[in-house]
Scaffold this motif. Structure first.
Motif: not given
Length: 129
Positions: A70-93
């Motif tokens: 997880i990271s954030r860019d205050k100037a853009k008022a945006t929070v990011y979630l970099q998700v890697e090595n995804l697994k089928p059990e990560d499937t969700a909204v």
């Protein structure tokens, strides 16, 4: 009017990566923890990660440690979630929201969903095996 909008979801194969974005409007990220949650069909909402507004502290649930960042860019008022090595059990909204009761993320107690407000509509992540 405060609004959180998520984007970046999609369909990926197992082992793939995505970068989820949570763009806030009418809201300052400083001073409030921002959390990412996910909900799979037929399951309860699960707290995935959060980042502190005051100190940048972070928390990850055990199942995503080492794979999500997880990271954030205050100037853009945006929070990011970099998700890697995804697994089928990560499937969700995946949805983001602001914790109006806490400014930092230190433990699992930071992920109590009832403490969060301004929920976005979510972005679908589907991982195929």
């Amino acid at each position: 009017q405060v609004q959180f909008v998520e984007s970046g979801g999609g369909l990926v194969q197992s082992g793939g990566s995505l970068r989820l974005s949570c763009a806030a409007s009418g809201f300052f990220l400083d001073g409030y923890a921002i959390g990412w949650f996910r909900q799979a069909p037929g399951k309860e909402r699960e707290g995935v990660s959060c980042i502190g507004g005051s100190d940048g502290s972070t928390y990850y649930t055990d199942s995503v440690k080492g794979r999500f960042t997880i990271s954030r860019d205050k100037a853009k008022a945006t929070v990011y979630l970099q998700v890697e090595n995804l697994k089928p059990e990560d499937t969700a909204v995946y949805s983001c929201a602001a914790n109006l009761m806490r400014s930092s993320c230190s433990s699992r107690t930071t992920m109590r969903s009832y403490e969060y407000d301004y929920w976005g509509q979510g972005t679908q992540v589907t991982v195929s095996s």
